[in-house]
Write an enzyme that holds these catalytic residues in place. Sequence first.
Site, PDB file in Angstrom:
ATOM      1  N   ASP A  98     -17.437  36.628  50.331  1.00  0.00           N
ATOM      2  CA  ASP A  98     -17.596  37.134  51.694  1.00  0.00           C
ATOM      3  C   ASP A  98     -18.570  36.268  52.498  1.00  0.00           C
ATOM      4  OD1 ASP A  98     -18.037  38.815  54.018  1.00  0.00           O
ATOM      5  OD2 ASP A  98     -17.309  40.489  52.819  1.00  0.00           O
ATOM      6  N   SER A 120     -14.493  41.422  58.208  1.00  0.00           N
ATOM      7  CA  SER A 120     -14.174  41.459  56.782  1.00  0.00           C
ATOM      8  C   SER A 120     -12.870  42.170  56.456  1.00  0.00           C
ATOM      9  CB  SER A 120     -15.332  42.100  56.010  1.00  0.00           C
ATOM     10  OG  SER A 120     -16.487  41.300  56.098  1.00  0.00           O
ATOM     11  N   ASP A 165     -22.627  36.784  52.419  1.00  0.00           N
ATOM     12  CA  ASP A 165     -22.497  37.463  53.708  1.00  0.00           C
ATOM     13  C   ASP A 165     -23.775  38.226  54.053  1.00  0.00           C
ATOM     14  OD1 ASP A 165     -20.617  38.439  55.943  1.00  0.00           O
ATOM     15  OD2 ASP A 165     -21.311  40.327  55.088  1.00  0.00           O
ATOM     16  N   HIS A 187     -26.156  37.403  57.262  1.00  0.00           N
ATOM     17  CA  HIS A 187     -26.471  38.387  58.300  1.00  0.00           C
ATOM     18  C   HIS A 187     -27.983  38.541  58.480  1.00  0.00           C
ATOM     19  CE1 HIS A 187     -22.768  40.157  59.758  1.00  0.00           C
ATOM     20  NE2 HIS A 187     -22.287  40.279  58.536  1.00  0.00           N
ATOM     21  N   ASP A 190     -13.508  35.174  53.750  1.00  0.00           N
ATOM     22  CA  ASP A 190     -12.819  35.925  54.792  1.00  0.00           C
ATOM     23  C   ASP A 190     -13.169  35.443  56.191  1.00  0.00           C
ATOM     24  OD1 ASP A 190     -15.392  36.742  54.261  1.00  0.00           O
ATOM     25  OD2 ASP A 190     -15.031  38.866  54.593  1.00  0.00           O
ATOM     26  N   HIS A 191     -14.310  34.780  56.343  1.00  0.00           N
ATOM     27  CA  HIS A 191     -14.769  34.331  57.657  1.00  0.00           C
ATOM     28  C   HIS A 191     -16.029  33.507  57.466  1.00  0.00           C
ATOM     29  CE1 HIS A 191     -17.916  37.321  57.195  1.00  0.00           C
ATOM     30  NE2 HIS A 191     -16.994  38.242  56.978  1.00  0.00           N
ATOM     31  N   HIS A 210     -20.615  37.649  62.662  1.00  0.00           N
ATOM     32  CA  HIS A 210     -19.248  37.132  62.741  1.00  0.00           C
ATOM     33  C   HIS A 210     -18.388  38.183  63.416  1.00  0.00           C
ATOM     34  CE1 HIS A 210     -18.138  39.824  59.391  1.00  0.00           C
ATOM     35  NE2 HIS A 210     -19.354  39.545  58.945  1.00  0.00           N
TER      36      HIS A 210
END
EC number: 3.1.4.-
Length: 438
Positions: free
Chosen positions: A32, A69, A191, A195, A238-239, A352
Site C-alpha cells: 500500500d 486504496s 502507506d 501519510h 495501489d497508488h 493520495h
Amino acid sequence: MTRTLLKIYTLFILLLCRQRDANRKLLVFLIDGFRHDYMDDLHNLPGFREIVENGVKVDYLTPDFPSLSYPNYYSLMTGRHCEVHQMTGNYMWDTDTQKEFLIGTNPDSRLPMWWDGSEPLWVTMQKLGKKVYMYYWPGCEVTILGVRPTFCEEYVYNPSEKNLTDSMENALNALKSSKADMAGIYYEKIDVEGHHFGPRSPEIQRAIRSLDQAFQILNQKIREKNMRDTINVVLFSDHGMTQLKWMEKIIELDNYINMSHIIKMMDRGPVVSLWPKQDKFEEIYQNLSTADNMNVYKKHEIPDRFHYKNGQFVSTLTLVAEPGWFITENKAKLPFWNNGTEAAGGWQHGWHGYDNEFVDMRGSFLAQGPDFKSNYRAGPIRTVDVYNVLCKTLGMNPLPNNGSWSRVECMMRSSAATAGASLISCCFLLLLTLTGVC
C-alpha cells in the site's frame, strides 16, 4: 521388454515435467502506498535489486481514479475501472439503504452490496476449484458472490514486519505443499508512514529499507525451498503519495456553503462526495464553483477519463482538489498529532486520492519467476492491466475487463520459450537418468 519400459519411463518423465509447469504457483504482494520512485536507489536496496535483476520492473503504474486504496484494490484484482466494479471510494454511502462503507472498518462494510459489483480473481479461482491463501488482504474476510478464499488472515491495521515475514514463510509453505495455488499478502506500513511523515521523510526511508530486508529474506527462502522455477512473484502498489502541508492548503467548505443544506458528506481530502438537499442543489453547486484550487462536478459532468461517474455510489456532487490541497468542512474539525510533550503538529504530511494522472500518484510494479523476462524494464502500465498478468501466470482465461494486454505482453516470456526451456531441462533429466548419474 526393456525398450517398452524405456518408452514408459520417458513418457513418465515428460509428463512429470509438463505437470510441473502446470503447477506453477503465484505469490502476490500488495504494498500500500509504494510510490513509483521509492526504489530508485536500488544500490542500497539489495532485496528489491535482486527482484529487478531477475525479473521485470515497469516505469510506473497509473492508478484508477480516485487514487485511493479500496477502489484500486478492486481494480487490481478485477481488471475493471471503478465505475464498473462499483468500489468507488474508501468512504461510500448508499442512498437507498442509508448504509455506509467506512474504509472497511464498520460491520456494514462487509455487506455484499459493496463487493458484488465484480468478481475478484480469488473468487474466480475458488469457483474453479483452485485454492487461495490471503494474509491481511482487505476484503478476504468478506463473502463475495457467495465465496470466500480457502484461508484468510483477516486485515488488521498496519501489520508489523514480523506479520509480514511470518506471512511470507506461511505462504511459501502453502504454495510448495500445494495447499494453495495463489497466495496474497497485504502490507500497509509504507502507506502509514507516508501519510504520517510525508513521502520524502526519514521515516519513509526507514520503512522502505525494512521492507527491502523482508524481500531479501523472501529471495533467500525461495532459493532454500528450491522454488525459483515453480513460483511467480508479483509486487504492486495501489497508488503513490504526495507531500501535504497540513493546515496551509485547506479548502474549508463552510466558507462557501451552509453545511446544514448537505444531506450527506463522505470523506475529506482530495475527493469529497456531497449530496445536497434537492432545493439547494444549484445554489450549492454555484457557490462551491467559486472556490479556488478545487473542481466541482455534477455527476454527469465528471470527466470520462476518470471512469468514475457511472458508479452506483457516486454522489450528486463530487469535489476534486488540486494536488497538495485538502478539502474539509472546517479547519477546526481536523485532528492534530500530539504526544503530550511537544506542541501539536500536523496530523498528516502525505496524502493520495488526487487526479490519477498526477505524477506523485503513480505506483509500482515488479515481477519475477519462470513466466517473466529477466532484467527487463517495461513501459508504464495501469492498475487495470495487472489482472491480466496474474491470470496469465495462473493459466486462466480472464473475465471481461478494462485492461490492455498490449501494455503487459512484452514483460512475459513467450509460451514457446517457456516450453522450450522446460523441455530442455526435462531432456537433461532423462539423459542423466539413462546414463546412471541419477
